[in-house]
Design an enzyme around this catalytic site. Structure first.
Site, PDB file in Angstrom:
ATOM      1  N   GLU A 126       4.083   4.123   2.137  1.00  0.00           N
ATOM      2  CA  GLU A 126       2.637   4.336   2.226  1.00  0.00           C
ATOM      3  C   GLU A 126       2.291   5.468   3.183  1.00  0.00           C
ATOM      4  O   GLU A 126       1.316   6.200   2.972  1.00  0.00           O
ATOM      5  CB  GLU A 126       1.956   3.040   2.653  1.00  0.00           C
ATOM      6  N   GLU A 169       6.472  -5.802  -0.630  1.00  0.00           N
ATOM      7  CA  GLU A 169       5.516  -6.786  -0.115  1.00  0.00           C
ATOM      8  C   GLU A 169       5.422  -8.042  -0.978  1.00  0.00           C
ATOM      9  O   GLU A 169       5.253  -9.160  -0.456  1.00  0.00           O
ATOM     10  CB  GLU A 169       4.124  -6.151   0.022  1.00  0.00           C
TER      11      GLU A 169
END
Length: 261
Positions: free
Chosen positions: A115, A135
């Site tokens: 990210e 995640e």
């Protein structure tokens, strides 16, 4: 005393920002998150700094979030780690950065590391780097912008292939789907990224920031909003000292030394 989680060093007009928790694969605890946000704030505030380079100390870029440390800090409104003097490195809250950022990655690059690359402008990867947006395997979702930027960068199918499975992928795949702009031999990622950051920093700062701002506007507000600002921005830049310096350099065929005015 323990070493700081984030190292900063000025290299000419480039601010080097180093993740410095190698004994934990640079897993991001709360101290690292807040330190990184402060470093981005320094990048934003210092008029002499024209670009940032994010890198990592040790064998790995980051093992992702240190859930044992950060998990208990997640409240009803999520996680807050950016002070009044900081800037969110993932660009999903608060004021947005205005200066370019290059990222150099190696080893393991998980979750918030991907990210961070997606939120930056150019990413360079060592050939043996392994990536994972894992995640969903931890019962949470990416909250640093991957759900927004990964599909935009890689295409819907390529993004969902990794966002929804948590599968790992290599540097060649990261290059194929556009997450990194160059794959280099192991150990060369920092120097390659620094050379790019220095090339950016050698250009006219106001023009670089205006170019970045225009691209951000197109992504966040749409093409029409960006188009409406092109001519006014051009007029402002054309009246700058840097534009005069750039024209003189063109006519004399000598390198331009921009001043940011």
């Amino acid at each position: 005393m323990s070493e700081p989680r984030i190292l900063t060093e000025r290299r000419g007009h480039v601010l080097l920002i180093g993740l410095n928790r190698p004994e934990k694969r640079n897993a991001a605890d709360f101290e690292l998150l807040t330190g990184l946000a402060e470093a981005y704030g320094e990048l934003e505030r210092d008029p002499d700094i024209r670009a940032g380079l994010v890198y990592a100390v040790g064998d790995h870029f980051t093992g992702g979030l240190d859930l044992a440390d950060v998990g208990p800090r997640v409240g009803p409104d999520g996680l807050s780690f950016v002070s009044d003097t900081g800037v969110d490195p993932w660009g999903v809250s608060g004021r947005q950065r205005t200066k370019p950022v290059v990222v150099a990655v190696q080893g393991i690059c998980l979750t918030l590391g991907i990210e961070l690359m997606l939120a930056a402008d150019v990413a360079i990867a060592a050939r043996s780097t392994r990536f994972g947006q894992i995640e969903v395997a931890r019962g949470i979702l990416p909250f640093g912008g991957a759900t927004i930027r990964f599909p935009r960068t890689a295409g819907w199918g390529n993004a969902m292939r990794y966002l929804l499975t948590g599968d790992m992928f290599d540097a060649d795949e990261a290059y194929r789907i556009g997450l990194v702009q160059e794959v280099v031999d192991d150990g060369e990622q920092f120097d390659t990224a620094l050379a790019i950051a220095e090339r950016i920093a050698a250009q006219a700062p106001l023009a670089v920031q205006a170019t970045l701002a225009s691209a951000f506007t197109a992504v966040r507000e749409g093409d029409a909003a960006a188009e409406a600002r092109l001519q006014p921005t051009l007029a402002r830049l054309a009246a700058s000292e840097d534009a005069r310096i750039g024209m003189q350099a063109f006519l004399s065929r000598t390198p331009a030394e921009f001043v940011g005015r």
